[in-house]
Write a protein that holds these residues in place. Structure first.
Motif, short mmCIF file in Angstrom:
data_model
loop_
_atom_site.label_atom_id
_atom_site.label_comp_id
_atom_site.label_asym_id
_atom_site.label_seq_id
_atom_site.Cartn_x
_atom_site.Cartn_y
_atom_site.Cartn_z
N LEU A 133 -4.92 9.30 14.67
CA LEU A 133 -5.41 10.04 13.52
C LEU A 133 -4.24 10.81 12.90
CD1 LEU A 133 -8.01 10.91 11.97
CD2 LEU A 133 -8.11 12.87 13.52
N LEU A 134 -4.04 10.64 11.61
CA LEU A 134 -2.93 11.30 10.92
C LEU A 134 -3.46 12.44 10.07
CD1 LEU A 134 -0.85 8.21 9.72
CD2 LEU A 134 -0.47 9.61 11.77
N ARG A 135 -2.69 13.52 10.03
CA ARG A 135 -3.12 14.68 9.24
C ARG A 135 -2.14 14.90 8.09
NH1 ARG A 135 -5.68 19.83 12.30
NH2 ARG A 135 -7.03 20.47 10.59
N THR A 136 -2.48 14.50 6.89
CA THR A 136 -3.73 13.90 6.48
C THR A 136 -3.39 12.77 5.49
OG1 THR A 136 -4.80 16.08 6.57
CG2 THR A 136 -5.99 14.34 5.45
N THR A 137 -4.22 11.72 5.46
CA THR A 137 -4.10 10.66 4.48
C THR A 137 -5.43 10.54 3.75
OG1 THR A 137 -4.87 8.90 5.94
CG2 THR A 137 -2.51 9.42 6.00
N ASP A 138 -5.48 9.67 2.73
CA ASP A 138 -6.75 9.45 2.03
C ASP A 138 -7.81 8.94 3.00
OD1 ASP A 138 -5.40 10.22 -0.19
OD2 ASP A 138 -5.55 8.31 -1.25
N ALA A 139 -7.39 8.06 3.93
CA ALA A 139 -8.35 7.47 4.86
C ALA A 139 -8.88 8.49 5.86
CB ALA A 139 -7.72 6.30 5.60
N SER A 140 -8.05 9.49 6.22
CA SER A 140 -8.50 10.47 7.21
C SER A 140 -9.05 11.75 6.57
CB SER A 140 -7.34 10.84 8.16
OG SER A 140 -6.32 11.54 7.47
N GLY B 226 0.82 -1.21 0.00
CA GLY B 226 0.00 0.00 0.00
C GLY B 226 0.85 1.25 0.00
N GLY B 227 1.94 1.20 -0.77
CA GLY B 227 2.94 2.26 -0.70
C GLY B 227 2.77 3.41 -1.67
N GLY B 228 1.71 3.39 -2.47
CA GLY B 228 1.58 4.39 -3.51
C GLY B 228 1.07 5.74 -3.06
N ARG B 229 0.41 5.79 -1.90
CA ARG B 229 -0.19 7.04 -1.48
C ARG B 229 -0.30 7.07 0.04
NH1 ARG B 229 -6.09 6.08 -1.41
NH2 ARG B 229 -6.45 3.90 -1.99
N GLY B 230 -0.67 8.23 0.58
CA GLY B 230 -0.91 8.36 2.00
C GLY B 230 0.29 8.01 2.86
N LEU B 231 0.04 7.29 3.95
CA LEU B 231 1.10 6.90 4.86
C LEU B 231 2.15 6.05 4.15
CD1 LEU B 231 2.41 6.63 7.63
CD2 LEU B 231 0.82 4.73 8.10
N GLY B 232 1.72 5.14 3.28
CA GLY B 232 2.67 4.29 2.57
C GLY B 232 3.66 5.10 1.76
N LEU C 64 1.59 16.98 22.97
CA LEU C 64 2.38 17.81 22.06
C LEU C 64 1.54 18.91 21.40
CD1 LEU C 64 4.77 15.24 20.31
CD2 LEU C 64 5.23 16.76 22.24
N GLY C 65 0.23 18.85 21.58
CA GLY C 65 -0.63 19.92 21.10
C GLY C 65 -0.88 19.94 19.61
N ARG C 66 -0.63 18.82 18.93
CA ARG C 66 -0.84 18.79 17.48
C ARG C 66 -1.11 17.36 17.05
NH1 ARG C 66 3.98 16.90 15.54
NH2 ARG C 66 5.80 17.20 16.88
N VAL C 67 -1.64 17.22 15.85
CA VAL C 67 -1.92 15.89 15.29
C VAL C 67 -0.68 15.38 14.56
CG1 VAL C 67 -3.38 14.62 13.66
CG2 VAL C 67 -4.36 16.45 15.06
N THR C 68 -0.37 14.12 14.75
CA THR C 68 0.80 13.50 14.13
C THR C 68 0.65 13.47 12.61
OG1 THR C 68 1.06 12.09 16.08
CG2 THR C 68 2.21 11.40 14.08
N THR C 69 1.75 13.65 11.91
CA THR C 69 1.76 13.61 10.45
C THR C 69 2.21 12.24 9.96
OG1 THR C 69 4.06 14.32 10.19
CG2 THR C 69 2.38 16.06 10.42
N PRO C 70 1.88 11.89 8.71
CA PRO C 70 2.40 10.64 8.15
C PRO C 70 3.93 10.59 8.16
CG PRO C 70 0.61 11.47 6.79
CD PRO C 70 0.91 12.54 7.80
N GLU C 71 4.57 11.72 7.94
CA GLU C 71 6.03 11.76 7.91
C GLU C 71 6.62 11.42 9.28
OE1 GLU C 71 4.37 13.61 4.51
OE2 GLU C 71 4.02 14.11 6.62
N GLU C 72 5.97 11.87 10.34
CA GLU C 72 6.46 11.57 11.69
C GLU C 72 6.31 10.09 12.01
OE1 GLU C 72 5.68 15.86 13.88
OE2 GLU C 72 4.00 14.48 13.61
N LEU C 73 5.21 9.49 11.61
CA LEU C 73 5.04 8.06 11.84
C LEU C 73 6.03 7.27 10.99
CD1 LEU C 73 1.87 6.18 12.62
CD2 LEU C 73 3.38 5.21 10.90
N ALA C 74 6.30 7.73 9.78
CA ALA C 74 7.24 7.04 8.90
C ALA C 74 8.62 6.95 9.52
CB ALA C 74 7.31 7.75 7.55
N ASP C 75 9.05 7.99 10.23
CA ASP C 75 10.36 7.97 10.86
C ASP C 75 10.44 6.90 11.95
OD1 ASP C 75 11.41 9.92 9.23
OD2 ASP C 75 11.10 11.56 10.65
N ALA C 76 9.32 6.63 12.63
CA ALA C 76 9.31 5.57 13.63
C ALA C 76 9.45 4.20 12.97
CB ALA C 76 8.02 5.64 14.46
N VAL C 77 8.88 4.04 11.79
CA VAL C 77 9.05 2.80 11.04
C VAL C 77 10.52 2.59 10.70
CG1 VAL C 77 8.48 1.59 8.89
CG2 VAL C 77 6.70 2.87 10.11
#
Length: 254
Positions: A192-199, A14-20, A216-229
Motif C-alpha cells: 500500500l502506497l501513501r498516497t496514489t489515486d488508486a489508494s 501510466g506515467g501521468g499521475r500517481g506512482l507513474g 520501519l513503522g511507516r507506509v512506503t511512499t511512491p517516491e521510495e518505490l520509484a527509487d527502487a525502479v
C-alpha cells in the motif's frame, strides 16, 4: 553492458499521475529522457512533462492496443530517441477499497481478464514494440510493477492480484528469452502506497494498521518505490534479471 541512467531514454506507461509520475520524476532527476505514457490523463501528463523540462514529453496510447503502442513508440523515437528502458506501470482502473472489492461469489472472469489485459497484455505489447530497438543496441531494461499481495493477500483483491501474479510469471519468462539480447527484466512490488489515486479510497485506519505492522513503522511512499525502479535501470543491476524486489518497508519477506 551497462549505461548510466543519465544516458537513458525511459518509457513509463501510466506515467501521468500517481506512482507513474513519481517514477518519471525520479528518472528525470537523474538526467534521463522521459516518455510519459497516458491513456486518459492528458492534462496531468502534459503538466508533468512541462514541469520536467525539454527532456520529457507525454504520449497517448492505450497499452492494450498493439497498434496504438507501436505508433506511440514511433513517436517517442522521433521526439526523444529509441527507448532503452520500459517501466510498465499502467493499471486498469482500480481502487484499493476493501469494502467495495468484488467478493468471490460475485467476481466475474471478465474482471480478471480486464486487469490481466493491462498488466500482462500491456507488457507484451510494449516489449514487442521495443524489441527491435533493444536488439539493435544489444541493451535494454524492462521493469514491471507488481504487488506484495502475492505474498500477503491481507485484502483479497482477486482480479488485481491474479493479474499481478501472471505478470510476475511473464516477467520471469521474458527475462529468460530476452537475456541473450542484453535485456534484463525485473519486477518491483510495492505494498500500500501513501498516497496514489488508486489508494486514495483506503481509510486512514488501514494506513495506520499497515504502518504498525511494518518494521520501519511507516507506509512506503511512491517516491521510495520509484527509487527502487531506478536501481533496476542502473549499472548496479546489470547482472540482475528475472527478480521480484518487494519494497514495502519489510511488511512481507520473500
Amino acid at each position: 553492458m551497462s549505461r548510466p541512467v543519465s544516458d537513458l531514454t525511459v518509457l513509463i506507461t501510466g506515467g501521468g499521475r500517481g506512482l507513474g509520475a513519481a517514477i518519471a520524476r525520479a528518472f528525470a532527476r537523474e538526467g534521463a529522457k522521459v516518455a510519459i505514457n497516458y491513456r486518459r490523463s492528458k492534462a496531468a501528463a502534459d503538466a508533468l512533462a512541462s514541469d520536467l523540462g525539454p527532456c520529457a514529453a507525454a504520449f497517448a496510447a492505450d497499452v492494450t492496443d498493439v497498434q496504438a503502442v507501436a505508433r506511440m513508440v514511433d513517436e517517442i523515437v522521433e521526439r526523444l530517441g529509441p527507448p532503452d528502458v520500459l517501466v510498465h506501470n499502467a493499471l486498469a482502473d482500480f481502487s484499493f477499497n476493501g469494502d467495495a472489492r468484488a467478493h468471490l461469489e460475485h467476481l466475474t472472469w471478465t474482471e480478471i481478464v480486464r486487469q490481466t489485459e493491462t498488466a500482462v497484455g500491456g507488457t507484451l505489447n510494449c516489449i514487442q514494440a521495443l524489441r527491435p530497438h533493444f536488439e539493435a543496441r544489444g541493451f535494454g531494461r524492462v521493469v514491471t510493477i507488481g504487488t506484495n499481495l502475492l505474498q500477503n493477500p491481507v485484502v483479497p483483491y482477486h482480479d488485481y492480484t491474479a493479474a499481478k501474479g501472471a505478470l510476475l510469471a511473464f516477467t520471469r519468462t521474458a527475462a529468460k528469452e530476452l537475456g541473450p539480447l542484453g535485456v534484463t527484466v525485473n519486477m518491483v512490488s510495492g505494498g500500500l502506497l501513501r498516497t496514489t489515486d488508486a489508494s486514495a479510497a483506503t481509510p486512514d485506519a488501514v494506513f495506520d494498521i499497515v504502518a504498525g505492522q511494518t518494521p520501519l513503522g511507516r507506509v512506503t511512499t511512491p517516491e521510495e518505490l520509484a527509487d527502487a525502479v531506478l536501481f533496476f535501470a542502473s549499472p548496479w543491476a546489470r547482472s540482475v534479471t528475472g527478480q521480484n524486489l518487494i519494497v514495502d518497508g519489510g511488511l512481507v519477506f520473500g
